[in-house]
Design a protein around this motif. Structure first.
Motif, PDB file in Angstrom:
ATOM      1  N   MET A 132      10.960 -10.960 -19.919  1.00  0.00           N
ATOM      2  CA  MET A 132      10.585 -12.333 -20.261  1.00  0.00           C
ATOM      3  C   MET A 132      11.704 -12.995 -21.052  1.00  0.00           C
ATOM      4  N   LEU A 133      12.209 -12.246 -22.035  1.00  0.00           N
ATOM      5  CA  LEU A 133      13.294 -12.801 -22.840  1.00  0.00           C
ATOM      6  C   LEU A 133      14.497 -13.121 -21.963  1.00  0.00           C
ATOM      7  N   PHE A 134      14.760 -12.235 -20.995  1.00  0.00           N
ATOM      8  CA  PHE A 134      15.894 -12.461 -20.114  1.00  0.00           C
ATOM      9  C   PHE A 134      15.704 -13.743 -19.301  1.00  0.00           C
ATOM     10  N   ALA A 135      14.491 -13.892 -18.736  1.00  0.00           N
ATOM     11  CA  ALA A 135      14.220 -15.091 -17.947  1.00  0.00           C
ATOM     12  C   ALA A 135      14.338 -16.346 -18.801  1.00  0.00           C
ATOM     13  N   MET A 136      13.787 -16.249 -20.011  1.00  0.00           N
ATOM     14  CA  MET A 136      13.843 -17.414 -20.898  1.00  0.00           C
ATOM     15  C   MET A 136      15.282 -17.718 -21.292  1.00  0.00           C
ATOM     16  N   SER A 137      16.062 -16.660 -21.521  1.00  0.00           N
ATOM     17  CA  SER A 137      17.458 -16.883 -21.908  1.00  0.00           C
ATOM     18  C   SER A 137      18.223 -17.575 -20.790  1.00  0.00           C
ATOM     19  N   MET A 138      17.934 -17.166 -19.552  1.00  0.00           N
ATOM     20  CA  MET A 138      18.597 -17.823 -18.432  1.00  0.00           C
ATOM     21  C   MET A 138      18.284 -19.310 -18.436  1.00  0.00           C
ATOM     22  N   HIS A 143      15.008 -22.463  -5.553  1.00  0.00           N
ATOM     23  CA  HIS A 143      15.475 -21.078  -5.555  1.00  0.00           C
ATOM     24  C   HIS A 143      15.680 -20.585  -6.979  1.00  0.00           C
ATOM     25  N   LEU A 144      16.300 -21.458  -7.761  1.00  0.00           N
ATOM     26  CA  LEU A 144      16.544 -21.109  -9.156  1.00  0.00           C
ATOM     27  C   LEU A 144      15.233 -20.835  -9.878  1.00  0.00           C
ATOM     28  N   ALA A 145      14.291 -21.757  -9.687  1.00  0.00           N
ATOM     29  CA  ALA A 145      13.000 -21.614 -10.364  1.00  0.00           C
ATOM     30  C   ALA A 145      12.309 -20.340  -9.914  1.00  0.00           C
ATOM     31  N   ALA A 146      12.373 -20.056  -8.615  1.00  0.00           N
ATOM     32  CA  ALA A 146      11.712 -18.851  -8.119  1.00  0.00           C
ATOM     33  C   ALA A 146      12.360 -17.607  -8.698  1.00  0.00           C
ATOM     34  N   PHE A 147      13.687 -17.626  -8.795  1.00  0.00           N
ATOM     35  CA  PHE A 147      14.374 -16.461  -9.349  1.00  0.00           C
ATOM     36  C   PHE A 147      13.939 -16.217 -10.791  1.00  0.00           C
ATOM     37  N   ILE A 148      14.019 -17.283 -11.598  1.00  0.00           N
ATOM     38  CA  ILE A 148      13.607 -17.146 -12.991  1.00  0.00           C
ATOM     39  C   ILE A 148      12.159 -16.692 -13.069  1.00  0.00           C
ATOM     40  N   GLY A 149      11.333 -17.296 -12.205  1.00  0.00           N
ATOM     41  CA  GLY A 149       9.914 -16.969 -12.211  1.00  0.00           C
ATOM     42  C   GLY A 149       9.668 -15.505 -11.905  1.00  0.00           C
ATOM     43  N   PHE A 150      10.344 -14.973 -10.896  1.00  0.00           N
ATOM     44  CA  PHE A 150      10.077 -13.581 -10.536  1.00  0.00           C
ATOM     45  C   PHE A 150      10.619 -12.620 -11.581  1.00  0.00           C
ATOM     46  N   VAL A 151      11.715 -12.996 -12.231  1.00  0.00           N
ATOM     47  CA  VAL A 151      12.184 -12.145 -13.323  1.00  0.00           C
ATOM     48  C   VAL A 151      11.147 -12.142 -14.436  1.00  0.00           C
ATOM     49  N   PRO A 194       0.822  -1.222   0.000  1.00  0.00           N
ATOM     50  CA  PRO A 194       0.000   0.000   0.000  1.00  0.00           C
ATOM     51  C   PRO A 194       0.852   1.266   0.000  1.00  0.00           C
ATOM     52  N   LEU A 195       2.072   1.187   0.542  1.00  0.00           N
ATOM     53  CA  LEU A 195       2.923   2.376   0.613  1.00  0.00           C
ATOM     54  C   LEU A 195       3.647   2.635  -0.700  1.00  0.00           C
ATOM     55  N   PHE A 196       4.229   1.562  -1.247  1.00  0.00           N
ATOM     56  CA  PHE A 196       5.084   1.761  -2.417  1.00  0.00           C
ATOM     57  C   PHE A 196       4.422   1.417  -3.728  1.00  0.00           C
ATOM     58  N   GLY A 197       3.268   0.735  -3.645  1.00  0.00           N
ATOM     59  CA  GLY A 197       2.592   0.379  -4.879  1.00  0.00           C
ATOM     60  C   GLY A 197       3.344  -0.717  -5.603  1.00  0.00           C
ATOM     61  N   PRO A 198       2.980  -0.929  -6.866  1.00  0.00           N
ATOM     62  CA  PRO A 198       3.548  -2.058  -7.607  1.00  0.00           C
ATOM     63  C   PRO A 198       5.043  -1.925  -7.901  1.00  0.00           C
ATOM     64  N   ARG A 199       5.624  -0.751  -7.618  1.00  0.00           N
ATOM     65  CA  ARG A 199       7.079  -0.626  -7.820  1.00  0.00           C
ATOM     66  C   ARG A 199       7.851  -1.717  -7.078  1.00  0.00           C
ATOM     67  N   LEU A 200       7.257  -2.105  -5.954  1.00  0.00           N
ATOM     68  CA  LEU A 200       7.904  -3.056  -5.066  1.00  0.00           C
ATOM     69  C   LEU A 200       8.293  -4.350  -5.776  1.00  0.00           C
ATOM     70  N   ARG A 201       7.594  -4.666  -6.868  1.00  0.00           N
ATOM     71  CA  ARG A 201       7.806  -5.960  -7.508  1.00  0.00           C
ATOM     72  C   ARG A 201       9.222  -6.094  -8.062  1.00  0.00           C
ATOM     73  N   PHE A 202       9.877  -4.962  -8.307  1.00  0.00           N
ATOM     74  CA  PHE A 202      11.228  -5.058  -8.863  1.00  0.00           C
ATOM     75  C   PHE A 202      12.214  -5.653  -7.863  1.00  0.00           C
ATOM     76  N   LEU A 203      11.818  -5.648  -6.578  1.00  0.00           N
ATOM     77  CA  LEU A 203      12.694  -6.238  -5.570  1.00  0.00           C
ATOM     78  C   LEU A 203      12.534  -7.749  -5.482  1.00  0.00           C
TER      79      LEU A 203
END
Lengths: 492, 563, 119, 78
Positions: B416-422, B79-87, B23-32
């Motif tokens: 998306m391309l970055f995640a797929m490339s990884m 962990h790997l899957a989660a990282f790729i997923g969040f990217v 609620p404070l930062f809005g969707p910007r937070l997703r980049f973290l």
């Protein structure tokens, strides 16, 4: 000096506060005094419960008259836990009530509302603490009568009819209880519970005693809304003012069920009351309650009514635990009374917060509640606890009950318990889906009163309690196990 | 010492903070968000191998951290899957999805580090609930329907696991999660529970039902965790259970038939997911060191290449709005990078040499031969050819080539391309340097996939499968993509049971007037009006009195006087 | 049969009163009459308790020369409390009926139900 | 890249090289000595044959299954 009187203070405080609250000139003062009383009571309840932990009991003789002539109060783990539940819920509901009830009831009546509320609490605590069975009846009626009055203050006019219906059926139940007490008195000549317990075996009129037993219990089961005697409950929960629904759902049926446990095991004793047939009857009634209540809950279109039917189902779990008659089962049943109490109170509070604007709890009118994401958290926590999800209190009680069912080799009971959980998913899902995933058509601009801080605080406290007692059971389950061991005469 | 707590806490806390701070930062937070798995992975790496962490719950000790090579492998993988997923999901601005994904990944980690059945059950159910959030997040009517069916099946699996745990606790007094026997009530119930999550035949339908209904990124998360946790649980609990070899063999074969005629390409991938799971289940069932290594290694590779395929289809979904094979084609013109990455994924799933699928699947195939299951080995070979057919060729072909439908979507977004490339990079890395993965495997073995025989035969198999595809297409035998649904075992509960219920209801309707008449005759002295509304006090009192009478009657009957 | 003997006559009166009260609660659509039924029902219970205290030939429990049997005073005392409770119940019931009549303009349950059904 | 696959002779070229690779693999089966773990593998060109036959069977059976299983898209919604 004070310490000796702590037990009775629990009952006397709200009784004294009630007229004062009614006389106070402003609604804020009334509420202030009410919450002050509630805080004191909560403090006292925690204290006395700590005192009786580990199996000691506190005796208090009213006016110095020794039983069986005088009225005595007796406090052990069992009613200590119940007293704590009542005081805790009373405190939290009062926190919640301020903003909630001011939206529902005209200001000039608020003083009377809080006064009546105090009387309900007086009655409930009296029931829990008294050691005299006629005194218990009086407190039962005190709490019931003030409850009828509170229900009648609901915002919709149907509340009046609900109150009137409850008055008729509640009095019916209390009357049956009274008949039962009379018959028992006729057979034994005493009204003190402990005295009664010692006379049961020696009575020369067993038939009278059995009739008394039967009347007494059916009356209590009606007050506790146990399965075939549940019909009065949905209307009451649906149309009461929001805070009252929360208070009642968490305390009144629980307290009635407490009396059932107390009378069944402590007064009449295991051998007398739980001949196999009667125990099986409890198992059957409990199982039917679980299935019937859950199925009816799924059909409901009103949020509070849905929760009411879910209460009927959840009470079934406690009845099942009682019918199992083992330490595991009984402690499961007792801890479930507490656990379900806080869960259901939280859910009714959530329903009340949604209803602030629209003034109704029809699910279709509440759809599209996405503008309050925090409430989703509340509904999820409460809902998961109803389902019996690990990490919430609901899991603890169901785990104990399931374990007890397996211990006794009642596989069908395990199936019923688990099936109940699956059905619970359906009704929990039903309201979560309608509230959060169905877009409202046309979208209602959320004007109207905004939930006050007290309401949020109350809900937050209960949610934390649901999770905390779901993860750390030393306290709740410990007390319940103590109580169960005492009741069944098992020594660890 | 500071780092010795279960890694799922990282994700749960992140979810909590996300909820609090959004609620404070809005969707910007997703980049973290991609940082969460990275930091958590750091914690996992410095976690000492004998770390443990338990929690006392009502006389039960719940072990939330048990570290060994098996759980560590899955820990790294998730962990790997989660990282790729969040990217991949950086474009998603939906708090529900982000929080669900965090909780879901955390729960999967919690499950693989659980030392006892109760903790396993806890995370099992957390996975069910949090993952269903990803299905519901699609916000369509069909997704809601699929979501609730998914949730019920998942929770049912949890309930069975709980029952099994209860029985085991009652019988043995311990809840420790170690190798178990599949015969006996406890083991049977638990295996059944695992089987549901692992999509055993006839229990598989939730997967093909719900996964394709989720959002682009949701499906990616879904495909990574639930079934792999099930494989982990099977590997830990039921390694060497002969039954699993047969179940696995069936799982490899039957979905490919469905995959050939399925129109929704993400559903094709869901079927092929079951097919891949079949290989892993076979490996677990064989129970030799090579087979078990093969099973977990294949799970590792599968998360990455299946993820890559789901990501490429997700990109199509993101740009075009659907993934129906009948309405797609020619996308390579505007989405060349996605096309290439998809083909790398397809190569991996088909187990081409130099791609990751080859180095992991061949272990299971070799173990199968060593164990002497000749016929099942043939079935697996058939399935391998089939995988290439439906996942390796069909997916890229129908989405990116085939008939040009005139669709000209933009290339997938950069993240998306970055995640797929990884993922693609990892597929190739594992394929070319398998020892990187082999070193992590829990059991001792000595295996090298790239010998002449394996490489040659695999190439022959795949090329002639492809030849068959070309030939069938040229002959016009190949079934065209059609808009349709294909019946599967979900017919039972989506059609048969509702119809039964409807039939029962109609019976009720039929008998209702009769019952009502009887009722009205009995109640006539008391009824002033027909119809049962909320405020029929007479009805209410009658019900109560009837209940009172029954209970008093039974209460009296139960007394000693009558016994 | 002892149950039919004159000794048990008052029990029969009590049972009949209980039934009358219940019938009135159930069968009368008028809310006032329902409440009256409840009152009758409760009165029957009072009578039951009072009959418990009765000793044949006993007098009021005041020690006086020439009397050696006394009625048991306790049930009678209890009933004083119960009557108070009963009065409170009926009073509350009346209060509710008054408010119901204000809200629905009727005391007949079927008419009230019709209004709620329409709403 | 964009128009590459639209030209018929590009496709033809790709297919031809593909056929060429197939033939090469088939020939290699006879030239190179590979391990035989099972009896059935000793059939000449076992893998190419198996791959081809398996896929044709797969598609034929799936087509037959489709006749049995195919329903309208909104079958479950009705």
């Amino acid at each position: 000096m004070i310490e000796n009187h702590m037990t009775i203070m629990l009952v006397v405080l709200p009784m004294l506060a009630a007229p004062l609250i009614a006389l106070l000139p402003s609604k804020n003062l009334s509420w202030g005094l009410a919450i002050l009383t509630a805080t004191l009571q909560l403090y006292l309840a925690v204290n006395v419960l700590l005192d009786v932990q580990g199996g000691t009991a506190i005796h208090y003789e009213l006016g110095g008259w020794a039983p069986p002539w005088g009225i005595s109060y007796r406090l052990d783990s069992l009613n200590g836990l119940m007293a704590l539940l009542v005081c805790l819920i009373n405190f939290v509901c009062l926190l919640y009530a301020k903003a909630s009830i001011e939206a529902e009831i005209p200001g000039r009546k608020l003083g009377l509302f809080y006064a009546t509320w105090q009387l309900v609490v007086t009655g409930l605590l009296g029931i829990v603490l008294t050691g005299d069975i006629f005194n218990l009846f009086v407190f039962l009626e005190i709490s019931s009568l003030s409850t009828y009055a509170l229900i009648g203050m609901g915002r919709q006019r149907q509340a009046l009819m609900a109150a009137f219906q409850y008055l008729l059926s509640g009095t019916l139940g209390a009357s049956f209880f009274l008949i039962g007490v009379g018959l028992c008195y006729a057979a034994t000549g005493t009204l003190n519970m402990q005295d009664l317990a010692s006379q049961i075996g020696q009575s020369d009129q067993p038939m009278t005693l059995y009739s008394g037993f039967a009347f007494l219990f059916t009356g209590l089961l009606l007050k506790a809304a146990i399965y075939p005697l549940h019909a009065w409950l949905p209307n009451v929960y649906q149309f009461s003012p929001q805070a009252v629904s929360a208070l009642l759902s968490a305390t009144s049926t629980k307290v009635a069920l407490y009396v059932v446990v107390r009378c069944l095991l402590d007064v009449f004793g295991v051998e007398f009351s739980l001949s196999r047939l009667f125990a099986d009857l409890l198992l059957l009634a409990g199982s039917l309650a679980i299935l019937f209540g859950s199925l009816r809950a799924i059909q409901q279109t009103d949020l509070k009514r849905l929760l009411a039917y879910s209460s009927i189902a959840q009470l079934g779990y406690s009845v099942v635990g009682l019918g199992l008659l083992t330490v595991t089962g009984l402690s499961g049943a007792l801890v479930h009374l507490f656990n379900h109490g806080i869960t259901k109170a939280a859910l009714f509070m959530g329903a009340g917060m949604l209803a602030l604007g629209p003034g109704t709890t029809l699910l279709t009118r509440l759809a599209g509640g996405t503008h309050r994401p925090w409430l989703l958290l509340l509904f999820l926590t409460g809902g998961l606890s109803l389902i019996g999800f690990p990490g919430t209190v609901g899991f603890i009680s169901k785990w104990m009950l399931a374990l007890a069912a397996i211990e006794q080799g009642h596989w069908w009971l395990l199936v019923v318990i688990l099936l109940g959980s699956l059905l619970a998913i359906l009704y929990v899902w039903k309201f979560i889906e309608t509230l959060y995933f169905v877009p409202q058509n046309p979208p209602e601009t959320s004007t109207g009163p905004v939930p006050g801080r007290g309401m949020w605080l109350a809900c937050g406290l209960l949610c934390l309690a649901i999770v905390y007692f779901g993860l750390d059971t030393r306290f709740t389950l410990g007390v319940a196990m103590d109580a169960a061991r005492q009741l069944l005469g098992v020594h660890p | 010492m500071m780092a010795e707590y279960p890694p799922f806490l990282n994700f749960y806390l992140a979810a909590l903070f996300y909820l609090l701070l959004s609620p404070l930062f809005g969707p910007r937070l997703r980049f973290l968000l991609p940082l969460v798995p990275l930091l958590s992975l750091g914690q996992l790496i410095i976690l000492s191998p004998d770390a443990s962490w338990s929690w006392q719950l009502a006389s039960l000790s719940m072990e939330w951290l048990r570290v060994d090579k098996l759980s560590l492998l899955f820990g790294y993988l998730f962990h790997l899957a989660a990282f790729i997923g969040f990217v991949y999901a950086l474009h998603v601005k939906d708090t529900l999805q982000q929080v669900s994904a965090l909780l879901y990944a955390g729960s999967a980690l919690g499950a693989v580090f659980s030392g006892d059945l109760l903790s396993l059950f806890l995370f099992w159910e957390m996975m069910a609930v949090s993952s269903s959030g990803l299905v519901f997040a699609r916000q369509t009517q069909t997704a809601r329907g699929a979501g609730i069916r998914y949730l019920i099946v998942q929770v049912l699996s949890g309930v069975l696991l709980l029952s099994g745990a209860l029985v085991q606790f009652q019988q043995t007094g311990t809840l420790r999660f170690d190798a178990m026997q599949a015969d006996g009530i406890a083991g049977g119930l638990i295996l059944f529970a695992f089987g549901i999550k692992c999509a055993f035949p006839l229990l598989h339908n939730w997967l093909v039902d719900a996964y394709p209904e989720s959002t682009a990124s949701g499906t990616l998360f879904l495909s990574a965790f639930t079934t792999k946790v099930a494989v982990y649980a099977l590997a830990r609990g039921f390694a060497g259970t002969e039954l699993l070899v047969y179940i696995g063999a069936i799982m490899t074969c039957f979905p490919i038939f469905y995959a050939v005629i399925e129109n929704d390409l993400r559903r094709v991938l869901a079927y092929s997911l079951i097919n891949q799971l079949g290989f892993m289940v076979c490996g677990v069932g064989l129970g030799t060191a090579l087979a078990l290594n093969g099973a977990v290694a294949h799970a590792f590779a599968d998360v990455i290449f299946k993820g890559l395929l789901f990501m490429s289809m997700g990109a199509v979904l993101h740009r075009v709005g659907h993934t129906l094979g009948s309405d797609l084609g020619g996308l390579h013109k505007t989405m060349p990078k996605s096309t290439l990455l998809c083909i790398i994924g397809a190569g991996s799933i088909s187990a081409f040499p130099l791609f990751s699928g080859f180095v992991t699947k061949s272990m299971i195939m070799s173990a199968m031969i060593e164990a002497g299951h000749d016929w099942l080995w043939l079935a697996l070979l058939f399935a391998s050819a089939g995988v290439f057919h439906h996942a390796g060729i069909k997916i890229p072909f129908f989405a990116f080539f085939a008939h040009d439908r005139g669709l000209r979507p933009k290339e997938a977004p950069v993240h998306m391309l970055f995640a797929m490339s990884m993922s693609a990079f990892l597929c190739l890395l594992i394929g070319m340097f398998p020892q990187l993965l082999y070193r992590l495997l829990p059991w001792q073995m000595n295996y090298w996939p790239y010998d002449l025989t394996h490489t040659l035969t695999q190439l022959q198999l795949l090329f002639f499968s492809a030849l068959a595809f070309v030939w069938l297409n040229k002959q016009g035998i190949y079934p065209p993509e059609l808009r349709s649904v294909n019946l599967d075992s979900d017919w039972l509960y989506r059609k048969y049971l509702p119809n039964m219920a409807r039939w029962l209801w109609s019976v009720r309707e039929f008998t209702q007037p009769g019952i009502a008449r009887v009722q009205s005759v009995i109640l006539r002295p008391f009824s002033h009006q027909s119809g049962l509304t909320a405020f029929d006090t007479s009805q209410l009192l009658l019900k109560l009195l009837l209940g009172l009478a029954i209970l008093i009657g039974i209460g009296l009957l139960s007394s000693d006087l009558f016994n | 049969m002892s149950l039919l003997s004159i000794d048990h006559l008052y029990y029969w009166v009590i049972v009949i009163l209980l039934m009358l009260g219940m019938y009135s609660m159930i069968a009368k659509p008028n809310l006032l009459k329902k409440l009256a039924g409840l009152s009758i029902f409760q009165s029957a219970i009072f009578l039951f308790y009072i009959s418990l205290g009765k000793q044949t030939g006993g007098t009021a429990p005041i020690i006086a020369p020439g009397y050696d049997t006394y009625a048991n005073p306790l049930p009678h005392v209890l009933m004083l409390t119960a009557i108070v409770v009963g009065v409170a119940t009926v009073a509350l019931g009346y209060a509710l009926i008054i408010r119901i009549r204000d809200a629905y303009d009727s005391m007949e349950e079927d008419q009230i139900r019709e209004q709620d059904d329409q709403a | 890249m964009s128009g590459f696959f639209d030209k018929a002779n590009h496709i033809k070229w790709i297919l031809r090289s593909f056929y060429g690779l197939c033939v090469l693999l088939l020939v290699l089966d006879f030239l190179l000595h590979r391990h035989h773990y099972l009896q059935i593998e000793k059939i000449p060109a076992f893998y190419p044959l198996f791959g081809f036959v398996a896929c044709v069977t797969l598609v034929v059976v799936a087509k037959w299954m489709r006749r049995l299983l195919k329903r309208d898209e909104d079958y479950y919604d009705g």
